[in-house]
Design a protein around this motif. Structure first.
Motif, PDB file in Angstrom:
ATOM      1  N   GLU A  98    -111.253  59.134  51.699  1.00  0.00           N
ATOM      2  CA  GLU A  98    -110.722  58.268  52.753  1.00  0.00           C
ATOM      3  C   GLU A  98    -109.953  57.093  52.171  1.00  0.00           C
ATOM      4  N   ILE A  99    -110.503  56.468  51.118  1.00  0.00           N
ATOM      5  CA  ILE A  99    -109.835  55.331  50.485  1.00  0.00           C
ATOM      6  C   ILE A  99    -108.527  55.772  49.839  1.00  0.00           C
ATOM      7  N   VAL A 100    -108.580  56.884  49.111  1.00  0.00           N
ATOM      8  CA  VAL A 100    -107.384  57.371  48.413  1.00  0.00           C
ATOM      9  C   VAL A 100    -106.303  57.770  49.409  1.00  0.00           C
ATOM     10  N   SER A 101    -106.698  58.466  50.474  1.00  0.00           N
ATOM     11  CA  SER A 101    -105.731  58.920  51.469  1.00  0.00           C
ATOM     12  C   SER A 101    -105.062  57.749  52.170  1.00  0.00           C
ATOM     13  N   GLU A 102    -105.851  56.737  52.532  1.00  0.00           N
ATOM     14  CA  GLU A 102    -105.290  55.566  53.204  1.00  0.00           C
ATOM     15  C   GLU A 102    -104.330  54.802  52.299  1.00  0.00           C
ATOM     16  N   GLY A 103    -104.719  54.668  51.016  1.00  0.00           N
ATOM     17  CA  GLY A 103    -103.865  53.953  50.071  1.00  0.00           C
ATOM     18  C   GLY A 103    -102.576  54.687  49.767  1.00  0.00           C
ATOM     19  N   CYS A 104    -102.655  56.010  49.618  1.00  0.00           N
ATOM     20  CA  CYS A 104    -101.469  56.802  49.274  1.00  0.00           C
ATOM     21  C   CYS A 104    -100.476  56.863  50.428  1.00  0.00           C
ATOM     22  N   LYS A 105    -100.977  56.829  51.654  1.00  0.00           N
ATOM     23  CA  LYS A 105    -100.104  56.957  52.815  1.00  0.00           C
ATOM     24  C   LYS A 105     -99.050  55.862  52.859  1.00  0.00           C
ATOM     25  N   LYS A 106     -99.415  54.659  52.389  1.00  0.00           N
ATOM     26  CA  LYS A 106     -98.487  53.540  52.414  1.00  0.00           C
ATOM     27  C   LYS A 106     -97.412  53.642  51.332  1.00  0.00           C
ATOM     28  N   TRP A 107     -97.592  54.583  50.392  1.00  0.00           N
ATOM     29  CA  TRP A 107     -96.635  54.730  49.293  1.00  0.00           C
ATOM     30  C   TRP A 107     -96.082  56.146  49.238  1.00  0.00           C
ATOM     31  N   GLU A 108     -95.966  56.786  50.399  1.00  0.00           N
ATOM     32  CA  GLU A 108     -95.519  58.180  50.439  1.00  0.00           C
ATOM     33  C   GLU A 108     -94.094  58.356  49.908  1.00  0.00           C
ATOM     34  N   LEU A 109     -93.196  57.500  50.284  1.00  0.00           N
ATOM     35  CA  LEU A 109     -91.789  57.624  49.886  1.00  0.00           C
ATOM     36  C   LEU A 109     -91.488  56.697  48.718  1.00  0.00           C
ATOM     37  N   THR A 110     -92.218  56.908  47.631  1.00  0.00           N
ATOM     38  CA  THR A 110     -92.130  55.996  46.486  1.00  0.00           C
ATOM     39  C   THR A 110     -91.916  56.765  45.192  1.00  0.00           C
ATOM     40  N   ALA A 111     -91.050  56.222  44.354  1.00  0.00           N
ATOM     41  CA  ALA A 111     -90.853  56.730  43.000  1.00  0.00           C
ATOM     42  C   ALA A 111     -91.179  55.611  42.017  1.00  0.00           C
ATOM     43  N   GLY A 137     -80.939  55.993  50.381  1.00  0.00           N
ATOM     44  CA  GLY A 137     -81.962  55.333  51.200  1.00  0.00           C
ATOM     45  C   GLY A 137     -82.901  54.431  50.435  1.00  0.00           C
ATOM     46  N   LEU A 138     -82.454  53.906  49.300  1.00  0.00           N
ATOM     47  CA  LEU A 138     -83.293  52.961  48.556  1.00  0.00           C
ATOM     48  C   LEU A 138     -83.524  51.698  49.390  1.00  0.00           C
ATOM     49  N   LYS A 139     -84.809  51.318  49.564  1.00  0.00           N
ATOM     50  CA  LYS A 139     -85.154  50.151  50.381  1.00  0.00           C
ATOM     51  C   LYS A 139     -85.495  48.928  49.538  1.00  0.00           C
ATOM     52  N   SER A 140     -86.291  49.129  48.491  1.00  0.00           N
ATOM     53  CA  SER A 140     -86.730  47.980  47.701  1.00  0.00           C
ATOM     54  C   SER A 140     -87.102  48.412  46.298  1.00  0.00           C
ATOM     55  N   ILE A 141     -87.050  47.442  45.382  1.00  0.00           N
ATOM     56  CA  ILE A 141     -87.448  47.649  43.985  1.00  0.00           C
ATOM     57  C   ILE A 141     -88.488  46.592  43.643  1.00  0.00           C
ATOM     58  N   MET A 142     -89.606  47.026  43.079  1.00  0.00           N
ATOM     59  CA  MET A 142     -90.675  46.102  42.702  1.00  0.00           C
ATOM     60  C   MET A 142     -90.998  46.258  41.225  1.00  0.00           C
ATOM     61  N   ASP A 143     -91.151  45.142  40.558  1.00  0.00           N
ATOM     62  CA  ASP A 143     -91.475  45.124  39.131  1.00  0.00           C
ATOM     63  C   ASP A 143     -92.989  45.055  38.986  1.00  0.00           C
ATOM     64  N   GLY A 145     -94.554  44.845  36.160  1.00  0.00           N
ATOM     65  CA  GLY A 145     -94.832  43.837  35.147  1.00  0.00           C
ATOM     66  C   GLY A 145     -95.122  44.379  33.775  1.00  0.00           C
ATOM     67  N   ASN A 146     -95.211  45.679  33.599  1.00  0.00           N
ATOM     68  CA  ASN A 146     -95.478  46.261  32.283  1.00  0.00           C
ATOM     69  C   ASN A 146     -94.336  47.171  31.836  1.00  0.00           C
ATOM     70  N   GLY A 147     -93.128  46.849  32.306  1.00  0.00           N
ATOM     71  CA  GLY A 147     -91.974  47.665  31.960  1.00  0.00           C
ATOM     72  C   GLY A 147     -91.716  48.787  32.945  1.00  0.00           C
ATOM     73  N   ARG A 148     -92.577  48.920  33.943  1.00  0.00           N
ATOM     74  CA  ARG A 148     -92.409  49.945  34.974  1.00  0.00           C
ATOM     75  C   ARG A 148     -91.954  49.315  36.283  1.00  0.00           C
ATOM     76  N   PHE A 149     -91.247  50.120  37.062  1.00  0.00           N
ATOM     77  CA  PHE A 149     -90.745  49.675  38.351  1.00  0.00           C
ATOM     78  C   PHE A 149     -91.140  50.679  39.428  1.00  0.00           C
ATOM     79  N   VAL A 150     -91.278  50.179  40.643  1.00  0.00           N
ATOM     80  CA  VAL A 150     -91.589  51.026  41.798  1.00  0.00           C
ATOM     81  C   VAL A 150     -90.417  50.949  42.768  1.00  0.00           C
ATOM     82  N   PHE A 151     -89.989  52.116  43.257  1.00  0.00           N
ATOM     83  CA  PHE A 151     -88.837  52.212  44.151  1.00  0.00           C
ATOM     84  C   PHE A 151     -89.267  52.827  45.476  1.00  0.00           C
ATOM     85  N   LYS A 152     -89.027  52.103  46.572  1.00  0.00           N
ATOM     86  CA  LYS A 152     -89.383  52.617  47.893  1.00  0.00           C
ATOM     87  C   LYS A 152     -88.120  53.092  48.612  1.00  0.00           C
ATOM     88  N   PHE A 153     -88.245  54.261  49.274  1.00  0.00           N
ATOM     89  CA  PHE A 153     -87.123  54.878  49.963  1.00  0.00           C
ATOM     90  C   PHE A 153     -87.399  54.987  51.456  1.00  0.00           C
TER      91      PHE A 153
END
Length: 269
Positions: A98-111, A137-143, A145-153
């Motif tokens: 339940e925790i994993v499913s709820e958390g992943c749902k908010k990041w479905e369209l993410t690279a 359809g790129l919406k936002s870019i988040m850093d 902080g460890n050299g990795r970035f998250v991209f939401k579409f």
């Protein structure tokens, strides 16, 4: 009463004109003193009211938590979730389905992605990627902080188009991109080998064979495959002649050259 009070004021002002400077000063001081006493009295009343409210348990002052909820409509309360202790006595936090499913749902369209051997700042990355991926359809870019970035579409089709490319060249720097899911480790670990789709341009006609392109691709690294259009051109002589597109596994430390030199020789060498 209003008429009497008006006459009294008028009379006083008339008398003030005949008073001596010392008498005027004395009256002014008396007025200031009366105002100060009145102000102190009001402050005392206010303070007394606050104390009474505290005693009666009716203090209406806002806490920081209540202000956050009221201002943003967010619930900032946490809940107690039991932990578990294994046979060694170590305590663990449990993430159930339940925790994993709820958390992943908010990041479905993410690279997520990172650069190999290079640190690009978020402002520079924003500038280039919104020009390159805005149409996907790129919406936002988040850093992170460890050299990795998250991209939401905004849509799955655009996300998949970006993911299929695997490695993108951003301002002449290689960036590895992959779709995020709960199994992805967001700690940056740079690979030794990069899978890259490479375009070969200005190819001679005789190079449009499986062996010919394999020979050229071998100069870059380990050749993997051709794209569909290149495959048709090599096998059926139909399609696109402008460039050949092949997937090659390249040594991350070496990178790729700007050009490939071809030497023609006969069977005797």
């Amino acid at each position: 009463m209003n008429g009497d009070r008006s006459n009294e004021v008028t009379t006083k002002e008339g008398e003030d004109q005949n008073q001596k400077p010392s008498e005027l000063g004395a009256e002014t001081e008396n007025q200031k003193e009366a105002m100060q006493i009145s102000t102190v009295s009001e402050n005392v009343d206010i303070a007394k009211t606050n104390v009474d409210n505290d005693k009666n348990g009716t203090d209406n002052r806002k806490t920081y938590a209540s202000m956050v909820i009221n201002d943003y409509g967010l619930d900032n309360k946490l809940c107690q979730i039991p932990t578990r202790i294994n046979e060694d006595g170590s305590e663990f936090v449990i993430f159930d389905d339940e925790i994993v499913s709820e958390g992943c749902k908010k990041w479905e369209l993410t690279a997520c992605g990172y650069f190999v051997g290079y640190k690009m700042y978020i402002m520079e990355l924003n500038y280039h990627l919104f020009r390159m991926w805005g149409k996907f359809g790129l919406k936002s870019i988040m850093d992170i902080g460890n050299g990795r970035f998250v991209f939401k579409f905004s849509n799955e089709q655009g996300l998949n188009t970006v993911i299929e490319n695997g490695v993108w060249i951003v301002n002449n720097k290689a960036m590895v991109v992959q779709k995020w899911d709960a199994s992805v480790d967001l700690n940056k670990v740079e690979p030794d080998v990069l899978p890259l789709w490479v375009k070969f341009v200005n190819l001679p006609l005789e190079a449009w064979t499986t062996k010919g392109l394999s020979s050229i691709a071998s100069r870059l690294g380990k050749q993997v495959m051709m794209d569909s259009m290149t495959t048709k051109m090599c096998s059926q002589r139909v399609g696109r002649l402008g460039y050949a597109r092949v997937l090659v596994e390249v040594d991350a430390k070496k990178g790729i050259p700007d050009h490939v030199d071809i030497m023609y020789c006969d069977k005797m060498g």
